[in-house]
Design a protein around this motif. Sequence first.
Motif, PDB file in Angstrom:
ATOM      1  N   VAL A   7     -35.234  -4.074  -5.824  1.00  0.00           N
ATOM      2  CA  VAL A   7     -34.028  -4.638  -6.415  1.00  0.00           C
ATOM      3  C   VAL A   7     -33.279  -3.573  -7.206  1.00  0.00           C
ATOM      4  O   VAL A   7     -33.861  -2.617  -7.712  1.00  0.00           O
ATOM      5  CB  VAL A   7     -34.346  -5.814  -7.369  1.00  0.00           C
ATOM      6  N   ASP A   8     -31.985  -3.746  -7.263  1.00  0.00           N
ATOM      7  CA  ASP A   8     -31.110  -2.876  -8.043  1.00  0.00           C
ATOM      8  C   ASP A   8     -30.060  -3.806  -8.654  1.00  0.00           C
ATOM      9  O   ASP A   8     -29.146  -4.239  -7.972  1.00  0.00           O
ATOM     10  CB  ASP A   8     -30.475  -1.835  -7.108  1.00  0.00           C
ATOM     11  N   LEU A   9     -30.258  -4.143  -9.928  1.00  0.00           N
ATOM     12  CA  LEU A   9     -29.450  -5.210 -10.525  1.00  0.00           C
ATOM     13  C   LEU A   9     -28.691  -4.729 -11.745  1.00  0.00           C
ATOM     14  O   LEU A   9     -29.182  -3.900 -12.517  1.00  0.00           O
ATOM     15  CB  LEU A   9     -30.355  -6.369 -10.954  1.00  0.00           C
ATOM     16  N   ARG A  10     -27.483  -5.258 -11.904  1.00  0.00           N
ATOM     17  CA  ARG A  10     -26.737  -5.105 -13.134  1.00  0.00           C
ATOM     18  C   ARG A  10     -26.540  -6.506 -13.681  1.00  0.00           C
ATOM     19  O   ARG A  10     -25.948  -7.344 -13.004  1.00  0.00           O
ATOM     20  CB  ARG A  10     -25.387  -4.439 -12.863  1.00  0.00           C
ATOM     21  N   LEU A  11     -27.086  -6.768 -14.855  1.00  0.00           N
ATOM     22  CA  LEU A  11     -27.075  -8.139 -15.365  1.00  0.00           C
ATOM     23  C   LEU A  11     -26.350  -8.195 -16.701  1.00  0.00           C
ATOM     24  O   LEU A  11     -26.347  -7.209 -17.451  1.00  0.00           O
ATOM     25  CB  LEU A  11     -28.510  -8.636 -15.538  1.00  0.00           C
ATOM     26  N   PRO A  12     -25.721  -9.340 -17.001  1.00  0.00           N
ATOM     27  CA  PRO A  12     -25.007  -9.460 -18.272  1.00  0.00           C
ATOM     28  C   PRO A  12     -25.984  -9.397 -19.449  1.00  0.00           C
ATOM     29  O   PRO A  12     -27.147  -9.760 -19.313  1.00  0.00           O
ATOM     30  CB  PRO A  12     -24.348 -10.839 -18.182  1.00  0.00           C
ATOM     31  N   GLU A  13     -25.489  -8.951 -20.590  1.00  0.00           N
ATOM     32  CA  GLU A  13     -26.365  -8.821 -21.767  1.00  0.00           C
ATOM     33  C   GLU A  13     -26.182  -9.975 -22.734  1.00  0.00           C
ATOM     34  O   GLU A  13     -26.535  -9.884 -23.909  1.00  0.00           O
ATOM     35  CB  GLU A  13     -26.157  -7.457 -22.415  1.00  0.00           C
ATOM     36  N   THR A  14     -25.634 -11.068 -22.234  1.00  0.00           N
ATOM     37  CA  THR A  14     -25.608 -12.318 -23.004  1.00  0.00           C
ATOM     38  C   THR A  14     -25.933 -13.453 -22.054  1.00  0.00           C
ATOM     39  O   THR A  14     -25.828 -13.305 -20.832  1.00  0.00           O
ATOM     40  CB  THR A  14     -24.221 -12.607 -23.606  1.00  0.00           C
ATOM     41  N   GLY A  15     -26.306 -14.576 -22.614  1.00  0.00           N
ATOM     42  CA  GLY A  15     -26.508 -15.773 -21.814  1.00  0.00           C
ATOM     43  C   GLY A  15     -27.796 -15.758 -21.013  1.00  0.00           C
ATOM     44  O   GLY A  15     -28.599 -14.831 -21.094  1.00  0.00           O
ATOM     45  N   ILE A  16     -27.974 -16.827 -20.252  1.00  0.00           N
ATOM     46  CA  ILE A  16     -29.200 -16.985 -19.471  1.00  0.00           C
ATOM     47  C   ILE A  16     -28.951 -16.566 -18.030  1.00  0.00           C
ATOM     48  O   ILE A  16     -28.041 -17.063 -17.377  1.00  0.00           O
ATOM     49  CB  ILE A  16     -29.691 -18.455 -19.509  1.00  0.00           C
ATOM     50  N   LEU A  43     -34.541  -9.122 -25.851  1.00  0.00           N
ATOM     51  CA  LEU A  43     -34.507  -9.705 -24.512  1.00  0.00           C
ATOM     52  C   LEU A  43     -35.625 -10.732 -24.445  1.00  0.00           C
ATOM     53  O   LEU A  43     -36.738 -10.467 -24.897  1.00  0.00           O
ATOM     54  CB  LEU A  43     -34.735  -8.596 -23.469  1.00  0.00           C
ATOM     55  N   LEU A  44     -35.308 -11.904 -23.925  1.00  0.00           N
ATOM     56  CA  LEU A  44     -36.341 -12.933 -23.776  1.00  0.00           C
ATOM     57  C   LEU A  44     -36.606 -13.154 -22.292  1.00  0.00           C
ATOM     58  O   LEU A  44     -35.683 -13.343 -21.504  1.00  0.00           O
ATOM     59  CB  LEU A  44     -35.888 -14.247 -24.432  1.00  0.00           C
ATOM     60  N   LEU A  45     -37.875 -13.082 -21.919  1.00  0.00           N
ATOM     61  CA  LEU A  45     -38.262 -13.302 -20.525  1.00  0.00           C
ATOM     62  C   LEU A  45     -39.006 -14.621 -20.434  1.00  0.00           C
ATOM     63  O   LEU A  45     -39.942 -14.862 -21.194  1.00  0.00           O
ATOM     64  CB  LEU A  45     -39.179 -12.168 -20.048  1.00  0.00           C
ATOM     65  N   MET A  46     -38.583 -15.478 -19.527  1.00  0.00           N
ATOM     66  CA  MET A  46     -39.267 -16.758 -19.359  1.00  0.00           C
ATOM     67  C   MET A  46     -39.681 -16.899 -17.902  1.00  0.00           C
ATOM     68  O   MET A  46     -38.847 -16.880 -17.006  1.00  0.00           O
ATOM     69  CB  MET A  46     -38.349 -17.907 -19.778  1.00  0.00           C
ATOM     70  N   ASP A  47     -40.985 -17.029 -17.694  1.00  0.00           N
ATOM     71  CA  ASP A  47     -41.512 -17.090 -16.332  1.00  0.00           C
ATOM     72  C   ASP A  47     -41.888 -18.534 -16.005  1.00  0.00           C
ATOM     73  O   ASP A  47     -42.971 -18.976 -16.325  1.00  0.00           O
ATOM     74  CB  ASP A  47     -42.733 -16.174 -16.202  1.00  0.00           C
ATOM     75  N   GLU A  51     -27.380 -21.004 -28.997  1.00  0.00           N
ATOM     76  CA  GLU A  51     -27.523 -20.287 -30.269  1.00  0.00           C
ATOM     77  C   GLU A  51     -28.089 -18.872 -30.150  1.00  0.00           C
ATOM     78  O   GLU A  51     -27.985 -18.087 -31.077  1.00  0.00           O
ATOM     79  CB  GLU A  51     -28.419 -21.110 -31.214  1.00  0.00           C
ATOM     80  N   LEU A  52     -28.728 -18.561 -29.015  1.00  0.00           N
ATOM     81  CA  LEU A  52     -29.378 -17.255 -28.916  1.00  0.00           C
ATOM     82  C   LEU A  52     -28.373 -16.142 -28.688  1.00  0.00           C
ATOM     83  O   LEU A  52     -27.557 -16.219 -27.777  1.00  0.00           O
ATOM     84  CB  LEU A  52     -30.346 -17.243 -27.727  1.00  0.00           C
ATOM     85  N   PRO A  53     -28.451 -15.087 -29.501  1.00  0.00           N
ATOM     86  CA  PRO A  53     -27.530 -13.979 -29.293  1.00  0.00           C
ATOM     87  C   PRO A  53     -28.046 -12.958 -28.277  1.00  0.00           C
ATOM     88  O   PRO A  53     -27.385 -11.966 -28.020  1.00  0.00           O
ATOM     89  CB  PRO A  53     -27.450 -13.345 -30.689  1.00  0.00           C
ATOM     90  N   ILE A  54     -29.222 -13.187 -27.715  1.00  0.00           N
ATOM     91  CA  ILE A  54     -29.800 -12.184 -26.815  1.00  0.00           C
ATOM     92  C   ILE A  54     -29.828 -12.693 -25.377  1.00  0.00           C
ATOM     93  O   ILE A  54     -29.800 -13.893 -25.144  1.00  0.00           O
ATOM     94  CB  ILE A  54     -31.242 -11.816 -27.239  1.00  0.00           C
ATOM     95  N   PRO A  55     -29.881 -11.769 -24.421  1.00  0.00           N
ATOM     96  CA  PRO A  55     -29.967 -12.207 -23.023  1.00  0.00           C
ATOM     97  C   PRO A  55     -31.347 -12.797 -22.709  1.00  0.00           C
ATOM     98  O   PRO A  55     -32.345 -12.410 -23.313  1.00  0.00           O
ATOM     99  CB  PRO A  55     -29.729 -10.926 -22.228  1.00  0.00           C
ATOM    100  N   VAL A  56     -31.352 -13.735 -21.786  1.00  0.00           N
ATOM    101  CA  VAL A  56     -32.595 -14.370 -21.352  1.00  0.00           C
ATOM    102  C   VAL A  56     -32.699 -14.214 -19.841  1.00  0.00           C
ATOM    103  O   VAL A  56     -31.730 -14.473 -19.126  1.00  0.00           O
ATOM    104  CB  VAL A  56     -32.601 -15.875 -21.699  1.00  0.00           C
ATOM    105  N   LEU A  57     -33.850 -13.747 -19.370  1.00  0.00           N
ATOM    106  CA  LEU A  57     -34.119 -13.789 -17.929  1.00  0.00           C
ATOM    107  C   LEU A  57     -35.040 -14.973 -17.693  1.00  0.00           C
ATOM    108  O   LEU A  57     -36.128 -15.041 -18.257  1.00  0.00           O
ATOM    109  CB  LEU A  57     -34.799 -12.502 -17.439  1.00  0.00           C
ATOM    110  N   LEU A  82     -29.123 -24.722 -17.027  1.00  0.00           N
ATOM    111  CA  LEU A  82     -29.261 -23.716 -18.082  1.00  0.00           C
ATOM    112  C   LEU A  82     -28.541 -22.396 -17.818  1.00  0.00           C
ATOM    113  O   LEU A  82     -28.116 -21.734 -18.753  1.00  0.00           O
ATOM    114  CB  LEU A  82     -30.753 -23.404 -18.304  1.00  0.00           C
ATOM    115  N   ALA A  83     -28.442 -22.002 -16.561  1.00  0.00           N
ATOM    116  CA  ALA A  83     -28.073 -20.606 -16.301  1.00  0.00           C
ATOM    117  C   ALA A  83     -26.581 -20.350 -16.417  1.00  0.00           C
ATOM    118  O   ALA A  83     -25.750 -21.240 -16.203  1.00  0.00           O
ATOM    119  CB  ALA A  83     -28.552 -20.215 -14.910  1.00  0.00           C
ATOM    120  N   ASP A  84     -26.235 -19.126 -16.778  1.00  0.00           N
ATOM    121  CA  ASP A  84     -24.847 -18.657 -16.743  1.00  0.00           C
ATOM    122  C   ASP A  84     -24.640 -17.713 -15.579  1.00  0.00           C
ATOM    123  O   ASP A  84     -23.559 -17.556 -15.056  1.00  0.00           O
ATOM    124  CB  ASP A  84     -24.504 -17.892 -18.024  1.00  0.00           C
ATOM    125  N   HIS A  85     -25.733 -17.041 -15.244  1.00  0.00           N
ATOM    126  CA  HIS A  85     -25.674 -16.011 -14.223  1.00  0.00           C
ATOM    127  C   HIS A  85     -26.829 -16.297 -13.278  1.00  0.00           C
ATOM    128  O   HIS A  85     -27.858 -16.799 -13.698  1.00  0.00           O
ATOM    129  CB  HIS A  85     -25.855 -14.640 -14.892  1.00  0.00           C
TER     130      HIS A  85
END
Lengths: 223, 356
Positions: free
Chosen positions: B16-25, B150-154, B178-184, B196-199
């Motif tokens: 994979v080669d990804l560019r992901l936003p740094e806000t939102g889920i 960064l929050l990772l949720m599996d 409310e979270l100011p950090i990106p979530v994967l 839930l997702a934005d992206h």
Amino acid sequence: MDASSLAAVWLTIKLAALVTALLLLVGTPIAWWLARTRSILKGPLGALVTLPLVLPPTVLGFYLLLFMGPHGPAGRLMDSLGLARLPFSFAGLVVASVFYSLPFVVQPIQNAFEAIGKRPLETAASLRASPWDSFFTVALPLARPGILTAAILGFAHTVGEFGVVLMIGGNIPGKTQVLSVKIFDYVETMEYAQAHWLAGGMVCFSFLVLLCLYGGRKKSPWI
Amino acid sequence: MEARFRLDYPDFTLDVDLRLPETGITAIFGPSGSGKSTLLRCVAGLERAPGGFLALAGETWQDESRKFFLPTHKRPLGIVFQEASLFPHLSVRKNLEYGMKRAGNRGEGFDAMLALLGIRALLERSPAGLSGGERQRVAIARALLTRPRLLLMDEPLAALDLKRKLEILPYLEKLHDELPIPVLYVSHAPDEVARLADHLVLIDNGRAAASGPLMETLARLDLPHAPGDDPGVVLETTIAGHEADGLTRVEFPGGALYVSRRDKPPGSHVRCRIHASDVSLALAAHGDSSILNILPATVVAVAPIPPSGHVLVQLKLRGDNAPLLLARITERSRAALDIAPGREIVAQIKAVALLG
């Protein structure tokens, strides 16, 4: 029970306690490595550690005697350091007992570490715990039942050893004459009453140890 | 956030080669075994991809071209795993403090976090005595109290039954706001993603089949395996008011929809999901239909769904920033109505699913 019997009992307890402490120190890192490694050395080292479980004690004793003797590597090392040689000494008994009881300590701890799995340690890492930190704060506490089993088995097995002691330590009262050898002596000299005290005591002791291991939990411990 | 990983396993390759936003889920969606969790483990530093690269907010966490690899415990991230990963030998409080202490958090935000996730009453309990949903809430709080970047949720909900899932989803929505950090967020559940997702990143067989904003990506025609067997779009709507006859009116840029009554105050945001199979097309609004939600739209594109005799039609509703819709109709109807890009039609929406 006469004074020489008491001396043998005391010596045995001293030996077993010291050996158990050393075994936990030596066995825990070995068990940790065996539980976690993907190295090809895992099989050979695991087999080596378990070897004393299947070897006759005389075989182990024989090679340890050669190893520690004046022409063996350990013997030469002790000579060059100006230290007393190990055979027929308490220190020699300790060294031999550590080898002899190693599998009884490594296996339960290794099983306990394996049962924990990698998830708790990965979680600890995600909470900023370094590998050392998570070993002491997560792995060891979670493996505590296994470590307790290992300590009991290591102690009991050292108390019960005979062949290796005879090969390495001989039968020097107050120095290397442990309980099992003392019983052998009494039987040889037909002092059955004295032998009964010690042998009966051993039966009671062993029963209590196993009761602790099996009675304290529903599942059987490793044996 | 930039992530490049390639990992070869005997029967599987992640590339994979990804560019992901740094806000939102950001939802990482795909079937089981597609490599979603492996991707997350690479980001976490739990797997080391030989040629990997990872940078977040201008900081590089991994750059194998320089032999640089930050181990997991030095990465400012939080992980919530699928199954409860609370330390069983520590109380809930000690679990929370475990990460706080090591991340240098002396209690900042502790009370707010307890309130946000509703776990104040659980503090002195042992993890063994908690329900699955409670454990996951504690695990989320524990991860967030390390103040990660960064929050990772599996698949945090995959091990829970439906009741527990519904119990925990509102908390995740609150986090989302409310979270100011990106979530994967790794998931194979279309509903969670839609809610839930934005992206959205679609992973298929170790590769990223698509990556883009949720609404746009869901409306794409070239991704037949997008969330759910049944394609559909998600609309971000606002509750405009409740009508006397039991319906609720929700608005979005370019239109409004009537949905069955939802007890949320006017002004609150709610997402709606409209499946392509619930949208039919007509050339003009007749006013003699039982269907309430009839919206004018322009055909953008048409794509066949090969073996079924159906086509998928992408529609643009009228108005600035109006969303896209998908409709699934038969090829015969398409030919009869002469539906082609540019044609003005009306979309009849038979059902709208309110999410949350």
